[in-house]
Design an enzyme around this catalytic site. Structure first.
Site, short mmCIF file in Angstrom:
data_model
loop_
_atom_site.label_atom_id
_atom_site.label_comp_id
_atom_site.label_asym_id
_atom_site.label_seq_id
_atom_site.Cartn_x
_atom_site.Cartn_y
_atom_site.Cartn_z
N HIS A 80 1.63 -24.09 -57.17
CA HIS A 80 1.55 -23.27 -55.76
C HIS A 80 0.39 -21.97 -55.98
O HIS A 80 0.11 -21.59 -56.97
CB HIS A 80 2.84 -22.65 -55.77
CG HIS A 80 3.71 -23.50 -55.40
ND1 HIS A 80 5.28 -23.38 -54.84
CD2 HIS A 80 3.82 -25.13 -55.36
CE1 HIS A 80 5.94 -24.35 -54.80
NE2 HIS A 80 5.28 -25.43 -54.95
N GLU A 82 0.15 -19.05 -55.18
CA GLU A 82 0.50 -17.89 -55.80
C GLU A 82 0.62 -17.68 -57.28
O GLU A 82 -0.10 -17.01 -58.05
CB GLU A 82 1.94 -17.08 -55.32
CG GLU A 82 2.15 -16.93 -53.67
CD GLU A 82 2.68 -18.41 -53.06
OE1 GLU A 82 2.24 -19.40 -53.29
OE2 GLU A 82 3.52 -18.13 -52.40
N CYS A 106 7.81 -19.32 -52.04
CA CYS A 106 9.01 -20.03 -52.37
C CYS A 106 9.75 -19.10 -53.33
O CYS A 106 9.18 -18.19 -53.93
CB CYS A 106 8.71 -21.30 -52.94
SG CYS A 106 7.90 -21.69 -54.47
N CYS A 109 7.66 -18.97 -56.71
CA CYS A 109 6.62 -17.91 -56.65
C CYS A 109 6.94 -16.54 -56.59
O CYS A 109 6.66 -15.60 -57.03
CB CYS A 109 5.72 -18.25 -55.51
SG CYS A 109 4.50 -19.65 -55.51
O1 LIG Z 1 5.16 -20.63 -52.33
C1 LIG Z 1 4.70 -21.59 -51.90
C2 LIG Z 1 5.11 -22.83 -51.55
C3 LIG Z 1 4.62 -23.94 -51.13
N1 LIG Z 1 3.13 -24.07 -51.70
C4 LIG Z 1 2.62 -25.51 -51.49
C5 LIG Z 1 3.27 -26.40 -52.27
C6 LIG Z 1 2.91 -27.53 -51.47
O2 LIG Z 1 1.56 -28.15 -51.83
C7 LIG Z 1 2.61 -27.25 -50.05
C8 LIG Z 1 4.11 -27.53 -49.31
O3 LIG Z 1 3.74 -28.82 -48.93
P1 LIG Z 1 5.00 -29.21 -47.66
O4 LIG Z 1 4.61 -30.59 -47.24
O5 LIG Z 1 5.01 -28.24 -46.39
O6 LIG Z 1 6.34 -29.53 -48.36
O7 LIG Z 1 2.63 -25.66 -50.34
C9 LIG Z 1 2.76 -23.03 -52.07
O8 LIG Z 1 1.64 -23.07 -52.47
N2 LIG Z 1 3.31 -21.76 -52.30
ZN ZN Z 2 5.74 -21.24 -54.47
#
Ligand SMILES: O=c1ccn([C@H]2C[C@H](O)[C@@H](COP(=O)(O)O)O2)c(=O)[nH]1
Ligand code: ZN
Length: 162
Positions: A80, A82, A106, A109
């Site tokens: 991710h 972050e 998320c 993170c």
């Molecule tokens: O905190 C976060 C949450 C998600 N991500 C990234 C991980 C994935 O590559 C995408 C999410 O993909 P979806 O198709 O929308 O489920 O975002 C992040 O970097 N940081």
């Molecule tokens: Zn994340």
């Protein structure tokens, strides 16, 4: 003509702009996330975007969201934005820093943000606000005293010819 320019970028526009630009490096076809970590006195400390770990080829690993086999989805591989920015920082402590991020962090993170000592999250999109992940993220940040607020979009368009 010695008056100072009036239409310069605000700090928030500048750092969120850099977060969004960083996200444009992502190979994820569905959601590109970028972030920019900034000190309390507005110095850029680190940047990141969602991508694969070093040594894992963008062409060999899957970018699918769904599949019968979780090993054929991106979720088990992508780092991710972050976490990348936190791990990329080579300068020591991130205590008291702020993070500008294009998507609300998320739960995983959020754990990394809290443990790194980051105290403020400025986010743009919150499209997963109803998920357990984001609800848990906000709960942990509330407990840990990490403030979060949504970036106030100004509608300014920034054109850069590359
Ligand atoms: O905190 C976060 C949450 C998600 N991500 C990234 C991980 C994935 O590559 C995408 C999410 O993909 P979806 O198709 O929308 O489920 O975002 C992040 O970097 N940081
Ligand atoms: Zn994340």
């Amino acid at each position: 003509m010695n008056a100072k320019r009036k239409d310069y970028l605000s700090w928030d526009e500048y750092f969120m702009g850099i977060a969004m630009l960083s996200g444009m490096r992502s190979k994820d076809p569905n959601t590109q996330v970028g972030c920019c970590i900034v000190s309390q006195d507005n110095k850029i400390l680190s940047m990141g975007y969602n991508g694969l770990p070093n040594g894992c080829s963008d062409d060999e690993y899957p970018w699918a969201r769904e599949g019968d086999d979780p090993l054929e989805t991106k979720y088990v591989y992508a780092v991710h934005s972050e976490l990348n920015a936190i791990l990329n920082y080579g300068g020591g402590s991130l205590k008291g820093a702020k993070i500008y991020v294009s998507l609300f962090p998320c739960n995983e993170c959020a754990k990394a943000i809290i443990q790194a000592g980051i105290k403020e999250v400025i986010y743009d999109c919150d499209k997963y606000e109803d998920t357990a992940s984001v609800i848990a993220s906000k709960r942990m940040m509330d407990s840990a005293g990490v403030r979060y607020y949504q970036y106030h979009r100004t509608g300014r368009e920034v054109k850069i010819k590359l």
